[in-house]
Design a protein around this motif. Structure first.
Motif, PDB file in Angstrom:
ATOM      1  N   SER A 340       0.694  -1.724  -0.484  1.00  0.00           N
ATOM      2  CA  SER A 340      -0.132  -0.088  -0.030  1.00  0.00           C
ATOM      3  C   SER A 340       0.555   1.094   0.020  1.00  0.00           C
ATOM      4  O   SER A 340      -0.091   2.227  -0.643  1.00  0.00           O
ATOM      5  N   LEU A 341       2.021   1.227   0.872  1.00  0.00           N
ATOM      6  CA  LEU A 341       2.894   2.275   0.478  1.00  0.00           C
ATOM      7  C   LEU A 341       3.820   2.543  -1.102  1.00  0.00           C
ATOM      8  O   LEU A 341       3.787   3.568  -1.110  1.00  0.00           O
ATOM      9  N   ILE A 342       3.998   1.515  -1.178  1.00  0.00           N
ATOM     10  CA  ILE A 342       4.039   1.513  -3.266  1.00  0.00           C
ATOM     11  C   ILE A 342       2.853   2.021  -3.924  1.00  0.00           C
ATOM     12  O   ILE A 342       3.372   2.755  -5.337  1.00  0.00           O
ATOM     13  N   VAL A 343       1.849   1.955  -3.346  1.00  0.00           N
ATOM     14  CA  VAL A 343       0.951   1.835  -4.549  1.00  0.00           C
ATOM     15  C   VAL A 343       0.647   3.756  -4.121  1.00  0.00           C
ATOM     16  O   VAL A 343       0.314   4.812  -4.780  1.00  0.00           O
ATOM     17  N   GLY A 344       0.924   4.252  -2.712  1.00  0.00           N
ATOM     18  CA  GLY A 344       0.800   5.375  -2.410  1.00  0.00           C
ATOM     19  C   GLY A 344       2.020   6.196  -3.208  1.00  0.00           C
ATOM     20  O   GLY A 344       1.813   7.174  -3.547  1.00  0.00           O
ATOM     21  N   GLY A 345       2.911   5.573  -3.045  1.00  0.00           N
ATOM     22  CA  GLY A 345       4.334   6.248  -3.827  1.00  0.00           C
ATOM     23  C   GLY A 345       3.584   6.629  -5.545  1.00  0.00           C
ATOM     24  O   GLY A 345       4.503   7.743  -6.346  1.00  0.00           O
ATOM     25  N   ILE A 346       3.205   5.532  -6.470  1.00  0.00           N
ATOM     26  CA  ILE A 346       2.760   5.880  -7.461  1.00  0.00           C
ATOM     27  C   ILE A 346       1.825   6.291  -7.773  1.00  0.00           C
ATOM     28  O   ILE A 346       1.587   6.903  -8.406  1.00  0.00           O
ATOM     29  N   GLY A 347       0.643   6.679  -6.874  1.00  0.00           N
ATOM     30  CA  GLY A 347       0.072   7.627  -6.849  1.00  0.00           C
ATOM     31  C   GLY A 347       0.538   9.280  -6.356  1.00  0.00           C
ATOM     32  O   GLY A 347       0.125  10.170  -7.576  1.00  0.00           O
ATOM     33  N   ILE A 348       1.554   9.838  -5.729  1.00  0.00           N
ATOM     34  CA  ILE A 348       2.204  10.758  -5.702  1.00  0.00           C
ATOM     35  C   ILE A 348       2.510  11.240  -7.099  1.00  0.00           C
ATOM     36  O   ILE A 348       2.452  11.911  -8.121  1.00  0.00           O
ATOM     37  N   ILE A 431      10.126   6.489  -0.689  1.00  0.00           N
ATOM     38  CA  ILE A 431       9.130   6.762  -1.515  1.00  0.00           C
ATOM     39  C   ILE A 431       8.808   8.096  -2.503  1.00  0.00           C
ATOM     40  O   ILE A 431       8.431   8.296  -3.321  1.00  0.00           O
ATOM     41  N   GLY A 432       8.648   8.926  -1.018  1.00  0.00           N
ATOM     42  CA  GLY A 432       8.374   9.834  -1.393  1.00  0.00           C
ATOM     43  C   GLY A 432       9.479  10.873  -3.032  1.00  0.00           C
ATOM     44  O   GLY A 432       9.331  11.456  -3.521  1.00  0.00           O
ATOM     45  N   LEU A 433      11.200  10.259  -1.819  1.00  0.00           N
ATOM     46  CA  LEU A 433      11.798  10.736  -2.715  1.00  0.00           C
ATOM     47  C   LEU A 433      12.000   9.812  -4.141  1.00  0.00           C
ATOM     48  O   LEU A 433      12.393  10.754  -5.203  1.00  0.00           O
ATOM     49  N   VAL A 434      11.994   9.076  -4.484  1.00  0.00           N
ATOM     50  CA  VAL A 434      11.732   8.233  -5.286  1.00  0.00           C
ATOM     51  C   VAL A 434      10.758   8.330  -6.454  1.00  0.00           C
ATOM     52  O   VAL A 434      11.404   8.628  -7.513  1.00  0.00           O
ATOM     53  N   PHE A 435       9.560   8.562  -6.168  1.00  0.00           N
ATOM     54  CA  PHE A 435       8.679   8.374  -6.735  1.00  0.00           C
ATOM     55  C   PHE A 435       8.294   9.840  -7.354  1.00  0.00           C
ATOM     56  O   PHE A 435       7.313  10.278  -8.588  1.00  0.00           O
ATOM     57  N   GLY A 436       8.905  11.083  -7.059  1.00  0.00           N
ATOM     58  CA  GLY A 436       9.024  12.197  -7.286  1.00  0.00           C
ATOM     59  C   GLY A 436      10.232  12.582  -8.733  1.00  0.00           C
ATOM     60  O   GLY A 436      10.541  13.414  -9.143  1.00  0.00           O
ATOM     61  N   ILE A 437      11.327  11.702  -8.459  1.00  0.00           N
ATOM     62  CA  ILE A 437      11.904  11.950  -9.446  1.00  0.00           C
ATOM     63  C   ILE A 437      11.666  12.257 -10.645  1.00  0.00           C
ATOM     64  O   ILE A 437      11.628  13.262 -11.353  1.00  0.00           O
ATOM     65  N   ALA A 438      10.749  11.517 -11.229  1.00  0.00           N
ATOM     66  CA  ALA A 438      10.747  11.032 -12.720  1.00  0.00           C
ATOM     67  C   ALA A 438       9.551  12.595 -13.141  1.00  0.00           C
ATOM     68  O   ALA A 438       9.595  12.877 -13.643  1.00  0.00           O
ATOM     69  N   PRO A 439       8.614  13.378 -11.954  1.00  0.00           N
ATOM     70  CA  PRO A 439       8.285  14.384 -12.331  1.00  0.00           C
ATOM     71  C   PRO A 439       8.598  15.965 -12.797  1.00  0.00           C
ATOM     72  O   PRO A 439       8.760  16.489 -13.282  1.00  0.00           O
ATOM     73  N   ALA A 440      10.097  15.847 -11.794  1.00  0.00           N
ATOM     74  CA  ALA A 440      11.015  16.738 -11.632  1.00  0.00           C
ATOM     75  C   ALA A 440      11.771  16.666 -12.688  1.00  0.00           C
ATOM     76  O   ALA A 440      12.053  17.767 -13.358  1.00  0.00           O
ATOM     77  N   LYS A 441      11.763  15.226 -13.563  1.00  0.00           N
ATOM     78  CA  LYS A 441      12.817  15.148 -14.142  1.00  0.00           C
ATOM     79  C   LYS A 441      12.027  15.736 -15.027  1.00  0.00           C
ATOM     80  O   LYS A 441      12.755  17.551 -16.690  1.00  0.00           O
ATOM     81  N   LYS A 442      10.932  15.662 -15.606  1.00  0.00           N
ATOM     82  CA  LYS A 442       9.957  15.742 -16.757  1.00  0.00           C
ATOM     83  C   LYS A 442       9.620  17.858 -16.923  1.00  0.00           C
ATOM     84  O   LYS A 442       9.845  17.924 -17.788  1.00  0.00           O
TER      85      LYS A 442
END
Length: 455
Positions: A340-348, A431-442
């Motif tokens: 559920s934490l990973i799913v939350g990260g994907i949602g972010i 999770i916030g750090l990892v899943f925030g990388i792709a949007p930030a780079k885009k």
């Protein structure tokens, strides 16, 4: 200068998150429930583990428990097959078994024989049912009992079976509420016993009583084993009453085998003929529990003429198996909470990617007036981490509330550890750090001119 730029990017991220509070909260829901689930599940697992450890203390460490099997069956003598082989004689569980185990089996640290009698206590006009337990000092060592006041049985009292006793804490509270019981007399069944000690109170949960069959030790009266055998009851001794009972075809502490083949009446076949009610063998090492139990079984088979009138249990191994089951259950639930934490990260990540598309003009404007790509990356990374960190804090509060609620309303013990809080919060932040990388780079890869023209 770099610190000022980072601070400016942080302030812009805070402003962006606060400007979209509802969306930010919805984005953080996956993190919130994931963290809460991890904390609650680990609290339940820790509670179960602590309960198991407490139960191991109650049953003792590295113990093998031998208890007699008391048969109570009825047979119609008229229908009994005359050709049926007569049941072999067994002396039952006796002190001789104790001596044989000590002498012949290596690795035995200590052994404790017990006789348990249902009786009553009378003092100052108050009568209450209680259990009289005949023991040796090794009993208190095996089961981790501690004297609160008074002293232990001495060698003379043990050998001569003197009328002395050690009482549980509840007995003291009930019969000696305002006086020191040491040296006082208390009537236990037909005999008066002198109180020489009081045990410390031992708390026993309802679950331990039901799962392990443990009685309330605080209401027991303990006396030397020889005192019970000499002054109360010794089932190994053949009495006139037992002989008469056998001649009448019923009653007495013997097994009634055969009888008048022409009788049509059902006859009760057994009563308790065992001298001891329990024999607890403590071995040196946990690895020796099963091998020692196997040797004890073979030895008792010979001594009891292959009559299996006893049963052997190893409570610690049973409890450890239960602990292993609880651990597996906790791992599975923890893995589900982690998902559920990973799913939350994907949602972010999804929401942040959508946010990039919504704010292309803002990104183009910042880049056109001198912002660097690292500034855009930092801004969106800060937003992502703020959502996950705030979700982690809320999840911690919710997880603690859930654990307390489970403990109170479901009567399941829970233990909230700082480690579980730290782990769940650390995972949420990562999770916030990892899943925030792709949007930030885009966001940082946008062309300023194209972005300013974007509709």
């Amino acid at each position: 200068m770099d610190k000022e730029r980072l601070l400016a990017n942080l302030l812009i991220a805070i402003e962006a998150v606060l400007a979209n509070r509802v969306r930010s909260i919805l984005t953080a829901l996956g993190i919130i429930f994931g963290v809460a689930a991890v904390i609650a599940m680990l609290a339940i697992g820790n509670g179960a583990q602590q309960e198991i450890l407490e139960q191991i203390k109650l049953v003792g460490v590295n113990n093998i428990i031998i208890e007699p099997v008391v048969e109570q069956t009825e047979e119609n003598l008229a229908e009994e097959d005359e050709s049926k082989e007569k049941k072999k004689f067994s002396p039952g569980l006796t002190l001789d078994d104790k001596e044989s185990i000590i002498k012949t089996i290596p690795g035995v640290q200590t052994i404790s024989p017990e006789v348990l009698l249902e009786t009553y206590i009378i003092k100052n006009g108050i009568r209450r049912s209680a259990k009289l337990v005949g023991v040796e000092p090794s009993y208190f060592d095996i089961f981790n009992f501690t004297l609160d006041e008074g002293k232990m049985f001495n060698s003379v009292q043990l050998e001569k079976g003197e009328a002395v006793c050690i009482i549980g804490k509840s007995i003291k509270t009930k019969f000696f509420p305002s006086e020191n019981p040491i040296g006082k007399m208390i009537k236990c069944g037909p005999n008066w016993l002198k109180v020489i000690g009081v045990l410390e109170e031992r708390y026993i949960s309802e679950s331990s009583i039901s799962k392990l069959g443990i009685r309330d030790y605080n209401m027991d009266v303990y006396t030397p084993l020889q005192t019970v055998l000499v002054r109360y009851k010794n089932r190994a001794m053949l009495t006139e009453e037992m002989i008469q009972g056998a001649n009448r075809g019923g009653g007495g502490n013997v097994i009634i085998i055969g009888g008048n083949g022409n009788s049509n009446e059902a006859d009760t076949k057994t009563t308790n003929y065992h001298q001891l009610d329990r024999l607890v063998v403590q071995v040196d090492q946990t690895e020796l529990l099963n091998p020692t139990a196997d040797v004890i079984v073979r030895m008792l088979e010979r001594k009891h003429n292959e009559v299996v009138d006893y049963e052997i249990e190893i409570p610690e191994l049973l409890l450890k198996q239960q602990q292993r089951t609880n651990d597996i259950f906790s791992y599975v639930l923890g893995a589900i909470a982690g998902i559920s934490l990973i799913v939350g990260g994907i949602g972010i990540m999804n929401i942040m990617l959508a946010s990039v598309l919504e704010r292309i003009k803002e990104i183009g404007l910042r880049l056109s007036i001198g912002a660097k790509k690292t500034d855009i990356i930092n801004q969106f990374m800060f937003e992502s981490m703020m959502i996950s960190i705030s979700g982690g804090f809320i999840g911690i509060i919710l997880g603690v509330i859930m654990a307390l609620a489970v403990s109170r309303f479901a009567d399941i013990p829970t233990v909230i550890s700082f480690g579980s809080i730290l782990i769940s919060f650390g995972v949420a932040t990562t999770i916030g750090l990892v899943f925030g990388i792709a949007p930030a780079k885009k966001a940082a890869s946008q062309d300023p001119i194209t972005s300013l023209r974007y509709e």
